[in-house]
Design a protein around this motif. Structure first.
Motif, short mmCIF file in Angstrom:
data_model
loop_
_atom_site.label_atom_id
_atom_site.label_comp_id
_atom_site.label_asym_id
_atom_site.label_seq_id
_atom_site.Cartn_x
_atom_site.Cartn_y
_atom_site.Cartn_z
N GLU A 163 0.89 -1.46 -0.12
CA GLU A 163 0.39 0.25 -0.30
C GLU A 163 0.88 0.78 0.04
N ALA A 164 2.30 1.16 0.44
CA ALA A 164 2.90 2.09 1.31
C ALA A 164 3.63 2.41 0.07
N ALA A 165 4.12 1.92 -1.47
CA ALA A 165 4.47 1.22 -2.31
C ALA A 165 3.54 2.20 -3.40
N THR A 166 2.13 1.85 -3.35
CA THR A 166 1.24 2.21 -4.57
C THR A 166 1.24 3.76 -4.78
N LEU A 167 1.34 3.86 -5.97
CA LEU A 167 1.57 5.53 -6.56
C LEU A 167 0.06 5.66 -6.68
N LYS A 168 -0.10 7.32 -6.64
CA LYS A 168 -1.54 7.63 -6.90
C LYS A 168 -1.01 8.91 -6.91
N ALA A 169 -2.50 9.19 -7.89
CA ALA A 169 -2.59 10.79 -8.92
C ALA A 169 -3.06 11.69 -8.05
N TYR A 170 -2.33 12.84 -8.30
CA TYR A 170 -2.50 13.65 -7.41
C TYR A 170 -3.18 15.20 -8.84
N ASP A 171 -4.11 16.23 -8.61
CA ASP A 171 -4.20 17.01 -9.49
C ASP A 171 -5.42 16.50 -10.27
N LEU A 172 -5.47 15.42 -10.55
CA LEU A 172 -6.79 14.76 -11.31
C LEU A 172 -7.41 16.49 -12.26
N GLN A 173 -7.09 16.68 -13.90
CA GLN A 173 -7.69 17.68 -14.51
C GLN A 173 -8.11 17.22 -15.67
N ILE A 174 -9.23 16.97 -15.78
CA ILE A 174 -9.93 16.62 -17.16
C ILE A 174 -10.71 17.47 -18.29
N GLY A 175 -10.49 17.26 -19.63
CA GLY A 175 -10.62 18.18 -20.35
C GLY A 175 -11.26 18.03 -21.53
N THR A 176 -12.55 18.79 -21.78
CA THR A 176 -12.81 18.31 -23.44
C THR A 176 -12.31 19.48 -24.70
N ALA A 177 -12.42 18.71 -25.77
CA ALA A 177 -12.54 20.29 -26.81
C ALA A 177 -12.29 20.01 -28.01
N ARG A 178 -12.68 21.09 -28.59
CA ARG A 178 -12.31 20.61 -30.36
C ARG A 178 -11.15 21.30 -30.49
N LEU A 179 -10.97 19.49 -32.18
CA LEU A 179 -9.01 19.77 -32.44
C LEU A 179 -9.97 21.10 -33.67
N ARG A 180 -9.16 22.12 -34.14
CA ARG A 180 -8.95 21.78 -34.80
C ARG A 180 -7.77 21.42 -36.05
N ALA A 181 -8.26 22.13 -37.61
CA ALA A 181 -7.04 21.41 -38.22
C ALA A 181 -6.20 21.82 -37.89
N ASP A 182 -5.63 22.69 -37.47
CA ASP A 182 -4.07 23.50 -37.87
C ASP A 182 -4.00 22.47 -35.66
N GLY A 183 -4.34 21.71 -35.70
CA GLY A 183 -4.05 21.20 -34.72
C GLY A 183 -4.71 22.22 -33.24
N ARG A 184 -4.54 22.86 -33.35
CA ARG A 184 -5.11 23.84 -31.81
C ARG A 184 -7.06 22.77 -31.24
N GLU A 185 -6.57 22.73 -29.56
CA GLU A 185 -7.69 22.29 -29.36
C GLU A 185 -8.53 23.49 -29.14
N VAL A 186 -9.73 24.07 -29.04
CA VAL A 186 -10.81 24.41 -28.34
C VAL A 186 -11.53 24.21 -27.60
N PRO A 187 -11.07 24.49 -26.48
CA PRO A 187 -12.53 23.76 -25.38
C PRO A 187 -14.07 23.61 -25.51
N THR A 188 -14.78 22.67 -25.56
CA THR A 188 -15.80 22.96 -25.03
C THR A 188 -16.13 21.43 -24.40
N ASP A 189 -17.86 21.66 -24.34
CA ASP A 189 -18.29 20.20 -23.78
C ASP A 189 -19.48 20.09 -24.61
N LYS A 190 -19.63 20.26 -25.97
CA LYS A 190 -21.12 20.14 -26.37
C LYS A 190 -20.38 18.70 -27.33
N ALA A 191 -21.11 18.33 -27.19
CA ALA A 191 -21.28 16.72 -27.92
C ALA A 191 -21.11 16.75 -28.85
#
Length: 302
Positions: A163-191
């Motif tokens: 248990e002591a040797a088990t790794l933990k994940a901290y500061d979990l951040q989940i984002g959703t985005a639309r990926l543009r043709a130029d590779g840039r991410e545009v945040p969105t939560d629309k299906a």
């Protein structure tokens, strides 16, 4: 001097004959009486000897019955005792010499006494062995209990170390985005527009954790509970949970962990970008070595 007549001689001869007959009768009577006395004495002696033999054999039989589990170890003595007893019975039946039978009885008595002594010795030995066995069993039980306790303590300690040797994940951040043709991410939560899910977190510092290449598995489940994956049929996108259960994963990322805090960024790109995502709540679970190290969720709106 008077002369004896023939009649006087006859009378005298008759008296002598009668006297002789009386003596013979007395002698025969005495002999018969003595023979009868001897026969009576012999009968009494026979009864006495038989009584002694019966007593010896009764004592022997009682000891044998009481110690049946031990008597098998003295079969040689049994055969000797029975052979001597039969010989004495024959001597008594044939009215053999009294002293000879008495000597035989004394020999048999010594043999049976030795038999009893050996039985007693075996009883003592068995009691000693039984006591030693009980003690040994108790010692074994104590040692087993110690081993069980040590095993349990070791298992607890091992579990604590794991248990002591088990790794933990901290500061979990989940984002959703639309990926543009130029590779840039545009945040969105629309299906309809959503095409990328980004997951960022930090693997915590742990000096006890295994160092080196570590595989991180992310499971992203839709609102209907189905895990999104590129191939759910071939088994290629599966890992084994801690309890041995095979599980689907959405993303696999291999990192080089050296015991220090490590930022990790992984993402999922929608396969069919024209197909709208399912709206609702999505769950994200992170695993290393089959163990869950963190979880989160996000919402996709219609």
């Amino acid at each position: 001097m008077a002369w004896e007549t023939s009649s006087d001689k006859t009378v005298k001869r008759l008296k002598n004959i009668i006297f002789l007959l009386i003596i013979i009768i007395l002698v025969l009577g005495g002999g018969m009486g003595y023979a009868l006395y001897q026969k009576q004495q012999s009968f009494k002696q026979g009864v006495q000897l038989k009584g002694e033999l019966d007593q010896l054999m009764d004592d022997y039989t009682s000891v044998k019955v009481e110690n049946q589990d031990l008597s098998a170890q003295l079969m040689d003595k049994d055969s000797v005792i029975m052979a001597n007893a039969k010989e004495i019975q024959k001597l008594i039946a044939s009215q053999a010499d009294y002293n000879k039978i008495k000597r035989k009885l004394e020999l048999l008595r010594n043999i049976t006494q030795d038999y009893v002594h050996r039985i007693d010795s075996l009883v003592v030995e068995n009691q000693t062995l039984t006591a030693e066995n009980v003690q040994i069993k108790e010692e074994i039980a104590v040692e087993r209990q110690k081993n069980t306790t040590l095993t349990q303590e070791k298992q607890v300690l091992t579990q604590k170390v794991e248990e002591a040797a088990t790794l933990k994940a901290y500061d979990l951040q989940i984002g959703t985005a639309r990926l543009r043709a130029d590779g840039r991410e545009v945040p969105t939560d629309k299906a309809l527009r959503l095409s990328r899910i980004s997951i960022s977190f930090t693997l915590g510092e742990n000096s006890l954790a295994e160092k080196g290449k570590r595989d991180i598995y992310a499971r992203i489940s839709r609102p209907d509970g189905i895990v999104i994956t590129k191939d759910a049929t071939s088994g290629a996108y599966q890992f084994t949970a801690e309890d041995g259960t095979p599980m689907l994963y959405s993303i696999k990322e291999t990192v080089d962990y050296q015991g220090e805090a490590l930022p990790v960024h992984i993402f999922w790109d929608k396969i069919d970008k024209k197909q709208p995502a399912m709206d609702g709540k999505y769950d994200v679970m992170l695993y290393i070595d089959g163990k869950e190290i963190g979880r989160g969720s996000f919402i996709v709106r219609p």
